[in-house]
Design an enzyme around this catalytic site. Structure first.
Site, PDB file in Angstrom:
ATOM      1  N   HIS A 147       0.831  -1.222   0.000  1.00 57.46           N
ATOM      2  CA  HIS A 147       0.000   0.000   0.000  1.00 57.46           C
ATOM      3  C   HIS A 147       0.859   1.264   0.000  1.00 57.46           C
ATOM      4  CE1 HIS A 147      -3.371  -2.640   1.278  1.00 57.46           C
ATOM      5  NE2 HIS A 147      -2.411  -3.231   1.976  1.00 57.46           N
ATOM      6  N   SER A 194      14.871  20.713 -17.350  1.00 59.25           N
ATOM      7  CA  SER A 194      13.704  21.557 -17.580  1.00 59.25           C
ATOM      8  C   SER A 194      14.149  22.816 -18.303  1.00 59.25           C
ATOM      9  CB  SER A 194      13.069  21.914 -16.236  1.00 59.25           C
ATOM     10  OG  SER A 194      12.346  23.126 -16.355  1.00 59.25           O
ATOM     11  N   LYS A 240      16.195  21.051 -12.166  1.00 61.82           N
ATOM     12  CA  LYS A 240      15.464  19.815 -12.421  1.00 61.82           C
ATOM     13  C   LYS A 240      16.273  18.767 -13.172  1.00 61.82           C
ATOM     14  CE  LYS A 240      11.641  18.944 -11.851  1.00 61.82           C
ATOM     15  NZ  LYS A 240      10.337  19.346 -12.363  1.00 61.82           N
ATOM     16  N   GLU A 268       9.641   7.577 -17.396  1.00 57.92           N
ATOM     17  CA  GLU A 268       8.253   8.024 -17.609  1.00 57.92           C
ATOM     18  C   GLU A 268       7.755   7.566 -18.977  1.00 57.92           C
ATOM     19  OE1 GLU A 268       8.245  12.092 -14.903  1.00 57.92           O
ATOM     20  OE2 GLU A 268       8.833  12.197 -16.988  1.00 57.92           O
TER      21      GLU A 268
END
Ligand code: ARG
Length: 457
Positions: free
Chosen positions: A155, A276, A282, A289
């Site tokens: 979980h 970025s 970043k 992804e």
């Protein structure tokens, strides 16, 4: 002129020509189309349809066509629809009448099924190789990290301490099963459909057994209508690809999470990340992804081929041409995704200290506290209840389980002794667990040793 122009009065509409052409994507089957045609031609010679000379010309012509395609000199055109018509048409251009005999006893219906099966046999072998490389990378990483402790989650809440290697080997087992699944898929693919013709076989005495041996298939299709109309072998392939992507996507999701500043368990290789355009600090995990994102499209590919098939009346219908783009997309995507994941496993940095701190900063040893009481004779449900209360108190006081004094523990049960603290120490827990396949140093070592021989065989 079209191969089937005989019964037509009007020319095909240009829009229809473009609409029905598959050459843009099925040209990647050219090598297998040629290989299948050569075997078919040899068989036609054996049964007396082709002369020695005709066979020689056909084989020579087909090989030249293969070279023309490889050199990028082959004239492609929508008017010739698909790769089968392109190669046959070009052969006739090159050698004339001999070329007109090649299609004897054959239809594009059995031809396309043959080509895709040959293509898949080659393609699945390279996917399998990539999977093996990923397995090796996971195994090497697991070996390096076999003493590193991490929090295992259920979980997404800290659950129990595990060796980081045990976590890595969990993915190893998934990808190993994916390899086994490919083997089973290959067995379903490994059937020669050629000789089934358009639907019914032929009055020409085709020697299917010769073609089978020549093209290295293990079996002949047993029913011509089944052979030319079903695509279960292709759908199973896409399913196997979807399964691999699902596994990769979970791995990607974990690594994305574990590489955040909040977790800081790993840091991803720069090579697989991007920056970025606005925020200078970043480093985004785009490679991972994209694996996660592309998984959705491969699952979509599976839905496409299943839905394409489900309402088709027997036998061949042109809808079946739409099976190729999802298939090719799934194979291409999976191949690259496996290799990105492999690079990531190889090149990421593991922050052992941070992982182990996170084990310390937790109530995870509550399980072992309850087990301690159970071993001393308390029914597990009671031990669970008592430990739960102790956790609540610790939480309220802002301390860890191991920092609660013995005399306070004894308020909850007389069974607690000094040795309970050692019993809850993470490294001792990992040394003490005994379950076969469980998360312990010893078991993960056993698993790694065993898998070394699997990877090297
Ligand atoms: N390009 C076609 C396909 O992929 C080949 C078979 C065409 N057969 C036919 N009867 N039109 O399915």
């Amino acid at each position: 002129m079209k191969a089937w122009s005989g019964r037509f009065k009007q020319k095909t509409h240009p829009l229809m020509e473009r609409f029905s052409a598959s050459i843009d994507f099925d040209k990647r089957l050219y090598r297998y189309d040629i290989e299948g045609s050569i075997a078919h031609a040899e068989m036609l010679k054996r049964i007396g349809i082709l002369s020695d000379l005709e066979l020689k010309e056909i084989v020579k012509g087909l090989k030249e066509i293969g070279e023309e395609i490889e050199r990028g000199e082959f004239p492609f055109s929508d008017a010739r629809e698909d790769i089968h018509m392109h190669i046959e048409g070009r052969l006739i251009e090159k050698i004339g009448d001999g070329g007109r005999k090649l299609h004897t006893g054959r239809s594009r219906n059995d031809q396309v099924s043959l080509d895709v099966r040959l293509y898949l046999k080659a393609e699945l072998a390279t996917i399998d190789k990539r999977l093996l490389n990923l397995l090796k990378a996971l195994l090497i990483r697991a070996e390096k990290e076999k003493k590193t402790m991490m929090a295992g989650y259920t979980h997404l809440q800290k659950a129990q301490v595990v060796p980081f290697a045990h976590y890595l080997m969990a993915y190893y087992q998934m990808f190993k099963r994916d390899r086994e699944r490919l083997k089973k898929t290959l067995d379903i693919i490994d059937v020669l459909p050629l000789g089934s013709g358009a639907i019914a076989g032929s009055t020409i005495p085709l020697d299917r057994e010769y073609v089978r041996r020549r093209l290295n298939f293990s079996r002949l299709s047993e029913n011509s209508m089944d052979a030319i109309s079903d695509r279960d072998f292709l759908i199973e392939t896409v399913f196997s690809m979807a399964m691999i992507m699902m596994h990769l996507s979970r791995l990607a999701e974990d690594f994305i999470l574990y590489s955040t500043e909040e977790f800081s368990y790993i840091s991803l290789p720069d090579e697989l990340c991007t920056g970025s355009s606005l925020m200078p600090h970043k480093k985004n995990p785009d490679g991972l992804e994209l694996i996660r994102g592309k998984a959705s499209r491969v699952i979509g590919d599976l839905v496409s081929v299943l839905v394409m098939m489900k309402g088709l009346p027997m036998t061949y219908n042109r809808d079946l041409q739409e099976d190729k783009e999802p298939l090719f997309h799934a194979l291409d995507t999976v191949g690259d995704s496996i290799s990105i994941a492999e690079l990531c496993v190889k090149k990421m940095k593991v922050n052992r200290k941070r992982m182990e701190e996170s084990v310390e900063e937790s109530f995870m040893p509550a399980v072992e506290m309850a087990e301690y009481l159970t071993i001393k004779g308390m029914p597990f449900r009671e031990a669970h209840e008592i430990t739960g209360k102790i956790v609540r108190v610790c939480e309220e006081e802002g301390i860890r389980l191991r920092n609660l004094e013995l005399k306070r523990l004894k308020e909850y049960s007389g069974l607690f002794e000094e040795d309970v603290f050692e019993y809850m120490e993470p490294s001792k827990i990992l040394a003490r667990r005994r379950t076969y396949g469980g998360a312990s140093f010893e078991e993960v070592e056993r698993e790694i040793e065993r898998e070394k021989s699997y990877c090297n065989s």
